[in-house]
Design a protein around this motif. Sequence first.
Motif, PDB file in Angstrom:
ATOM      1  N   GLN A 219       0.844  -1.187   0.000  1.00 29.71           N
ATOM      2  CA  GLN A 219       0.000   0.000   0.000  1.00 29.71           C
ATOM      3  C   GLN A 219       0.880   1.237   0.000  1.00 29.71           C
ATOM      4  OE1 GLN A 219      -2.593  -0.408   3.446  1.00 29.71           O
ATOM      5  NE2 GLN A 219      -4.393  -0.399   2.131  1.00 29.71           N
ATOM      6  N   ILE A 220       0.338   2.296  -0.606  1.00 31.61           N
ATOM      7  CA  ILE A 220       1.016   3.590  -0.578  1.00 31.61           C
ATOM      8  C   ILE A 220      -0.019   4.637  -0.178  1.00 31.61           C
ATOM      9  CG2 ILE A 220       2.278   5.328  -1.890  1.00 31.61           C
ATOM     10  CD1 ILE A 220       3.302   3.137  -3.704  1.00 31.61           C
ATOM     11  N   TYR A 221       0.339   5.418   0.821  1.00 31.98           N
ATOM     12  CA  TYR A 221      -0.532   6.502   1.272  1.00 31.98           C
ATOM     13  C   TYR A 221      -0.022   7.796   0.658  1.00 31.98           C
ATOM     14  CZ  TYR A 221      -1.828   2.949   4.675  1.00 31.98           C
ATOM     15  OH  TYR A 221      -2.245   1.786   5.273  1.00 31.98           O
ATOM     16  N   VAL A 222      -0.928   8.531   0.024  1.00 37.91           N
ATOM     17  CA  VAL A 222      -0.547   9.721  -0.738  1.00 37.91           C
ATOM     18  C   VAL A 222      -1.350  10.910  -0.245  1.00 37.91           C
ATOM     19  CG1 VAL A 222      -0.260  10.705  -3.035  1.00 37.91           C
ATOM     20  CG2 VAL A 222      -0.148   8.219  -2.725  1.00 37.91           C
ATOM     21  N   ARG A 223      -0.664  11.976   0.109  1.00 37.74           N
ATOM     22  CA  ARG A 223      -1.321  13.223   0.491  1.00 37.74           C
ATOM     23  C   ARG A 223      -1.181  14.184  -0.688  1.00 37.74           C
ATOM     24  NH1 ARG A 223      -4.895  13.936   4.437  1.00 37.74           N
ATOM     25  NH2 ARG A 223      -3.550  12.740   5.872  1.00 37.74           N
ATOM     26  N   VAL A 224      -2.327  14.635  -1.235  1.00 41.02           N
ATOM     27  CA  VAL A 224      -2.310  15.454  -2.443  1.00 41.02           C
ATOM     28  C   VAL A 224      -2.751  16.881  -2.116  1.00 41.02           C
ATOM     29  CG1 VAL A 224      -2.783  13.438  -3.884  1.00 41.02           C
ATOM     30  CG2 VAL A 224      -4.688  14.849  -3.085  1.00 41.02           C
ATOM     31  N   ARG A 225      -2.574  17.746  -3.096  1.00 43.90           N
ATOM     32  CA  ARG A 225      -2.950  19.136  -2.916  1.00 43.90           C
ATOM     33  C   ARG A 225      -4.466  19.248  -2.771  1.00 43.90           C
ATOM     34  NH1 ARG A 225      -1.178  21.963  -7.840  1.00 43.90           N
ATOM     35  NH2 ARG A 225       0.844  21.193  -7.133  1.00 43.90           N
ATOM     36  N   GLY A 226      -4.922  20.105  -1.861  1.00 39.90           N
ATOM     37  CA  GLY A 226      -6.350  20.257  -1.612  1.00 39.90           C
ATOM     38  C   GLY A 226      -7.125  20.651  -2.851  1.00 39.90           C
ATOM     39  N   GLY A 227      -8.285  20.018  -3.053  1.00 37.32           N
ATOM     40  CA  GLY A 227      -9.124  20.310  -4.205  1.00 37.32           C
ATOM     41  C   GLY A 227      -8.778  19.532  -5.453  1.00 37.32           C
ATOM     42  N   THR A 228      -7.743  18.683  -5.382  1.00 34.30           N
ATOM     43  CA  THR A 228      -7.330  17.913  -6.570  1.00 34.30           C
ATOM     44  C   THR A 228      -7.418  16.407  -6.327  1.00 34.30           C
ATOM     45  OG1 THR A 228      -4.973  17.802  -5.929  1.00 34.30           O
ATOM     46  CG2 THR A 228      -5.699  19.763  -7.123  1.00 34.30           C
ATOM     47  N   THR A 229      -8.209  15.991  -5.328  1.00 31.36           N
ATOM     48  CA  THR A 229      -8.177  14.589  -4.902  1.00 31.36           C
ATOM     49  C   THR A 229      -8.540  13.633  -6.029  1.00 31.36           C
ATOM     50  OG1 THR A 229      -8.791  15.300  -2.677  1.00 31.36           O
ATOM     51  CG2 THR A 229      -9.005  12.963  -3.174  1.00 31.36           C
ATOM     52  N   GLU A 230      -9.674  13.857  -6.695  1.00 28.70           N
ATOM     53  CA  GLU A 230     -10.110  12.937  -7.741  1.00 28.70           C
ATOM     54  C   GLU A 230      -9.143  12.929  -8.918  1.00 28.70           C
ATOM     55  OE1 GLU A 230     -12.420  10.822  -7.348  1.00 28.70           O
ATOM     56  OE2 GLU A 230     -13.131  11.610  -5.436  1.00 28.70           O
TER      57      GLU A 230
END
Length: 393
Positions: A219-230
């Motif tokens: 598994q890889i947990y990824v934190r992305v920029r807000g508002g760009t999740t999808e």
Amino acid sequence: MSSATELVGVAVSGLGARRVRTALVVLGPMLGVAAIVGIIGLSESAKGDVRQALRELGTNLVVVDGNPTGGSSTLPEESLERIRRVSTVEQASQTTIVRGAQVAVSRESQGTLTLAATLQVRAAEASMVEVLELDMAHGRFLNGFDEQPGIQAAVLGAGAAELFEVVPGQPRTILLNDELFGVVGVLEETSLLPELNDAVVITYPAAESLFAAEAAPSQIYVRVRGGTTEASADAVSLAITQGAPGVPLVRVPTDLLEAQAEVDATFRAIVLALGGLSLLIGGIGIANVMTIAVLQRASEIGIRRALGHTRAIIASQFLLESALIGALGGALGLLAGLGFVLAAADYQDWVVELPAVPLVSAALVSVVVSVLAGLYPAARAARMEPLETLRRA
């Protein structure tokens, strides 16, 4: 009657003179309001717990799982490096399931070992807790010191810690196969990532040297920029596969909560409908009981009319009695519903959220239904003539 106070006194005495009947007729609105208050309170409290989880983990978390349909439950070794190249990715950390490792807790005081083979052993990077923004129940997470050769440290999920009865400040060791690991910390329970609650987390160097664990992530947990999740989830999937078949499972944990909220909304609507039906049935019961009361109290009505009480006063008396039944049922239902919500939330360990306006409105609806139910009996009582009622007596 010279004042509204006297009218209220007569209505109260009328209900008090028939306490058993009054108690039975109050049950209808009481049950209806209790059902409505209970479902609103439970629904909002459950959502409050979800909102708290979202505040803790955020809505910009993406989880990449291994692809079972591709013949392997692990991702390519270079997956983490590829993901970090995506422009909208802020942080990423991987974890690998250590296959074949059995967990046991060492109970020195009893001289026994308790196997817990169902617990999952995971190798993780020290950055994982930062990426997930998880809190520690107590202790600390794995760090660079733990990755040194010969250091065997472990962090437990909340469920695993409860199973092993880990107490803050008390040294505890566990056995992974025949290797002794010291517990350095316990993670807070998380509803968005339940796989971590029953996990034992160790460092990659320990997993590779002691258990020959794979370097490829599970598994890889990824934190992305807000508002760009999808959009980021799609970009992460493409970065791993590079257009090849065998797309990994890329999920947004908060999507599951939104789907659950939709199911909860359907369930809530059904229960609210049942509560409304209870109020309707209660209103019919009030109408029947008040109609019978009018017939039984015909002589009383005749005497009041003979003494000069107008039709309006007689009608007001019976309407007020109906309103008092609704108010009493609404108040008792409100208290019963609130008690149920508090007990259930305490049992589930939810954050209690009780919206005042809908709950008070449910009690007021009980009064409205009761008054509507009392219109016909009140009108019938007002139409009675003094001589007719005295002849019936």
